[in-house]
Design a protein around this motif. Structure first.
Motif, PDB file in Angstrom:
ATOM      1  N   SER A 223       0.829  -1.208   0.000  1.00 51.68           N
ATOM      2  CA  SER A 223       0.000   0.000   0.000  1.00 51.68           C
ATOM      3  C   SER A 223       0.860   1.254   0.000  1.00 51.68           C
ATOM      4  CB  SER A 223      -0.927   0.032   1.216  1.00 51.68           C
ATOM      5  OG  SER A 223      -1.924  -0.933   1.102  1.00 51.68           O
ATOM      6  N   ASP A 224       1.889   1.274   0.852  1.00 48.74           N
ATOM      7  CA  ASP A 224       2.741   2.457   0.943  1.00 48.74           C
ATOM      8  C   ASP A 224       3.523   2.712  -0.334  1.00 48.74           C
ATOM      9  OD1 ASP A 224       1.952   3.102   3.519  1.00 48.74           O
ATOM     10  OD2 ASP A 224       3.525   1.889   4.442  1.00 48.74           O
ATOM     11  N   VAL A 225       4.124   1.668  -0.891  1.00 47.66           N
ATOM     12  CA  VAL A 225       4.954   1.860  -2.080  1.00 47.66           C
ATOM     13  C   VAL A 225       4.098   2.219  -3.298  1.00 47.66           C
ATOM     14  CG1 VAL A 225       6.616   0.762  -3.620  1.00 47.66           C
ATOM     15  CG2 VAL A 225       6.792   0.390  -1.164  1.00 47.66           C
ATOM     16  N   VAL A 226       2.976   1.556  -3.476  1.00 52.19           N
ATOM     17  CA  VAL A 226       2.100   1.870  -4.614  1.00 52.19           C
ATOM     18  C   VAL A 226       1.494   3.265  -4.460  1.00 52.19           C
ATOM     19  CG1 VAL A 226       0.000   1.207  -5.859  1.00 52.19           C
ATOM     20  CG2 VAL A 226       1.650  -0.541  -5.173  1.00 52.19           C
ATOM     21  N   THR A 227       1.107   3.629  -3.251  1.00 52.56           N
ATOM     22  CA  THR A 227       0.582   4.979  -3.018  1.00 52.56           C
ATOM     23  C   THR A 227       1.618   6.031  -3.382  1.00 52.56           C
ATOM     24  OG1 THR A 227      -0.956   4.237  -1.327  1.00 52.56           O
ATOM     25  CG2 THR A 227      -0.332   6.558  -1.269  1.00 52.56           C
TER      26      THR A 227
ATOM     27  N   PRO B  48      13.426   7.741  -4.270  1.00 54.60           N
ATOM     28  CA  PRO B  48      12.569   7.470  -3.114  1.00 54.60           C
ATOM     29  C   PRO B  48      13.432   7.215  -1.880  1.00 54.60           C
ATOM     30  CG  PRO B  48      11.926   6.128  -4.996  1.00 54.60           C
ATOM     31  CD  PRO B  48      13.231   6.764  -5.330  1.00 54.60           C
ATOM     32  N   ARG B  49      13.165   7.955  -0.816  1.00 58.25           N
ATOM     33  CA  ARG B  49      13.909   7.777   0.425  1.00 58.25           C
ATOM     34  C   ARG B  49      13.024   8.194   1.588  1.00 58.25           C
ATOM     35  NH1 ARG B  49      18.811  10.924  -0.821  1.00 58.25           N
ATOM     36  NH2 ARG B  49      17.895  11.540  -2.742  1.00 58.25           N
ATOM     37  N   PRO B  50      13.284   7.593   2.740  1.00 60.31           N
ATOM     38  CA  PRO B  50      12.516   7.999   3.921  1.00 60.31           C
ATOM     39  C   PRO B  50      12.733   9.489   4.189  1.00 60.31           C
ATOM     40  CG  PRO B  50      13.766   6.006   4.366  1.00 60.31           C
ATOM     41  CD  PRO B  50      14.229   6.529   3.040  1.00 60.31           C
ATOM     42  N   ARG B  51      11.663  10.174   4.568  1.00 65.76           N
ATOM     43  CA  ARG B  51      11.806  11.591   4.920  1.00 65.76           C
ATOM     44  C   ARG B  51      11.318  11.788   6.343  1.00 65.76           C
ATOM     45  NH1 ARG B  51       7.282  14.997   4.668  1.00 65.76           N
ATOM     46  NH2 ARG B  51       5.420  14.059   3.777  1.00 65.76           N
ATOM     47  N   HIS B  52      11.712  12.858   6.933  1.00 60.88           N
ATOM     48  CA  HIS B  52      11.314  13.150   8.303  1.00 60.88           C
ATOM     49  C   HIS B  52      10.008  13.930   8.271  1.00 60.88           C
ATOM     50  CE1 HIS B  52      15.001  11.561   9.906  1.00 60.88           C
ATOM     51  NE2 HIS B  52      15.643  12.183   8.939  1.00 60.88           N
ATOM     52  N   ALA B  53       8.943  13.279   8.670  1.00 60.84           N
ATOM     53  CA  ALA B  53       7.630  13.902   8.691  1.00 60.84           C
ATOM     54  C   ALA B  53       7.411  14.582  10.043  1.00 60.84           C
ATOM     55  CB  ALA B  53       6.552  12.850   8.462  1.00 60.84           C
ATOM     56  N   ALA B  54       6.767  15.739   9.988  1.00 63.88           N
ATOM     57  CA  ALA B  54       6.391  16.419  11.227  1.00 63.88           C
ATOM     58  C   ALA B  54       5.270  15.626  11.902  1.00 63.88           C
ATOM     59  CB  ALA B  54       5.927  17.837  10.918  1.00 63.88           C
TER      60      ALA B  54
ATOM     61  N   GLY C  55       1.278  12.248   5.908  1.00 67.18           N
ATOM     62  CA  GLY C  55       2.045  11.296   5.113  1.00 67.18           C
ATOM     63  C   GLY C  55       3.521  11.432   5.427  1.00 67.18           C
ATOM     64  N   GLY C  56       4.319  10.711   4.660  1.00 70.55           N
ATOM     65  CA  GLY C  56       5.757  10.834   4.798  1.00 70.55           C
ATOM     66  C   GLY C  56       6.425   9.783   5.658  1.00 70.55           C
ATOM     67  N   ARG C  57       5.677   8.765   6.063  1.00 72.63           N
ATOM     68  CA  ARG C  57       6.261   7.737   6.926  1.00 72.63           C
ATOM     69  C   ARG C  57       6.355   6.369   6.255  1.00 72.63           C
ATOM     70  NH1 ARG C  57       3.028  11.114   9.430  1.00 72.63           N
ATOM     71  NH2 ARG C  57       3.783  12.246  11.238  1.00 72.63           N
ATOM     72  N   GLY C  58       5.857   6.257   5.033  1.00 77.88           N
ATOM     73  CA  GLY C  58       5.766   4.969   4.359  1.00 77.88           C
ATOM     74  C   GLY C  58       7.091   4.255   4.191  1.00 77.88           C
ATOM     75  N   LEU C  59       8.112   4.948   3.721  1.00 76.92           N
ATOM     76  CA  LEU C  59       9.390   4.275   3.506  1.00 76.92           C
ATOM     77  C   LEU C  59      10.090   3.948   4.818  1.00 76.92           C
ATOM     78  CD1 LEU C  59      10.711   5.956   0.251  1.00 76.92           C
ATOM     79  CD2 LEU C  59       9.693   3.693   0.555  1.00 76.92           C
ATOM     80  N   PHE C  60       9.780   4.688   5.894  1.00 73.88           N
ATOM     81  CA  PHE C  60      10.279   4.277   7.211  1.00 73.88           C
ATOM     82  C   PHE C  60       9.662   2.937   7.599  1.00 73.88           C
ATOM     83  CE2 PHE C  60      11.508   8.772   8.006  1.00 73.88           C
ATOM     84  CZ  PHE C  60      12.829   8.535   8.358  1.00 73.88           C
ATOM     85  N   LEU C  61       8.378   2.752   7.290  1.00 77.45           N
ATOM     86  CA  LEU C  61       7.738   1.458   7.555  1.00 77.45           C
ATOM     87  C   LEU C  61       8.366   0.357   6.710  1.00 77.45           C
ATOM     88  CD1 LEU C  61       3.960   2.390   7.806  1.00 77.45           C
ATOM     89  CD2 LEU C  61       5.427   1.514   9.625  1.00 77.45           C
TER      90      LEU C  61
ATOM     91  N   TRP D 287      15.393  -3.677   1.651  1.00 73.17           N
ATOM     92  CA  TRP D 287      14.652  -2.941   0.645  1.00 73.17           C
ATOM     93  C   TRP D 287      15.634  -2.074  -0.127  1.00 73.17           C
ATOM     94  CZ3 TRP D 287      13.487   2.344  -0.129  1.00 73.17           C
ATOM     95  CH2 TRP D 287      14.028   3.219   0.809  1.00 73.17           C
ATOM     96  N   GLY D 288      15.181  -1.570  -1.269  1.00 74.66           N
ATOM     97  CA  GLY D 288      16.038  -0.705  -2.054  1.00 74.66           C
ATOM     98  C   GLY D 288      15.320  -0.147  -3.259  1.00 74.66           C
ATOM     99  N   VAL D 289      16.078   0.609  -4.028  1.00 73.51           N
ATOM    100  CA  VAL D 289      15.585   1.223  -5.264  1.00 73.51           C
ATOM    101  C   VAL D 289      16.576   0.887  -6.358  1.00 73.51           C
ATOM    102  CG1 VAL D 289      14.982   3.384  -6.423  1.00 73.51           C
ATOM    103  CG2 VAL D 289      14.617   3.160  -3.957  1.00 73.51           C
ATOM    104  N   SER D 290      16.080   0.471  -7.504  1.00 76.76           N
ATOM    105  CA  SER D 290      16.945   0.234  -8.655  1.00 76.76           C
ATOM    106  C   SER D 290      16.337   0.918  -9.873  1.00 76.76           C
ATOM    107  CB  SER D 290      17.151  -1.265  -8.890  1.00 76.76           C
ATOM    108  OG  SER D 290      15.915  -1.922  -9.034  1.00 76.76           O
TER     109      SER D 290
END
Length: 143
Positions: A53-57, A92-98, A103-109, A117-120
């Motif tokens: 859900s997070d990655v597709v979103t 795509p990289r985790p970001r620090h969400a307030a 939003g902004g927590r998906g890649l941390f999950l 995990w990774g990006v290619s």
């Protein structure tokens, strides 16, 4: 399609092509859940649904691509799930969400709940784009 190699577990390879629409995360997570159920990986379902859900979103919200692909290589030991889109911009990289960000927590999950995990980036014989992937391992065979 099932791929086998001497000394390695059989791998079932699945792929879904879908439009990049707001309803696609649900379709993708249901598809991946069905693939994992077929292999008996019921213990991975909740984590897989969350991460898919997070990655597709992310693709739906942050790119302007008309479609995406979701794929999985499933073995008796777990699965590697990947989401491909045709957008080569950004990393795509985790970001620090307030605290009050919605939003902004998906890649941390993804980082916290997956084994790896990774990006290619893709190109050559495949269409150009990027693939975000994550690996889920069963706690024991078939779970």
């Amino acid at each position: 399609m099932t791929v086998t190699a001497p000394g390695r577990p059989a791998t079932a390879v699945y792929r879904l092509t879908a439009p990049a629409l707001p309803t696609t995360p649900r379709v993708a997570r249901d598809a991946v859940a069905a693939w994992l159920c077929a292999a008996g990986h019921h213990g991975l379902l909740d984590t897989a649904r969350t991460l898919v859900s997070d990655v597709v979103t992310n693709v739906v919200v942050h790119t302007r691509v008309p479609h995406l692909w979701v794929g999985a290589a499933v073995t008796r030991l777990g699965a590697v799930v990947s989401v491909w889109d045709g957008d080569q911009r950004g990393v795509p990289r985790p970001r620090h969400a307030a605290e009050d960000d919605t939003g902004g927590r998906g890649l941390f999950l993804v980082e916290a709940l997956s084994h790896a995990w990774g990006v290619s980036w893709t190109g050559g014989t495949e269409p150009a784009g990027k693939r975000v992937w994550f690996e889920l391992r069963a706690s024991r065979e078939g779970t």
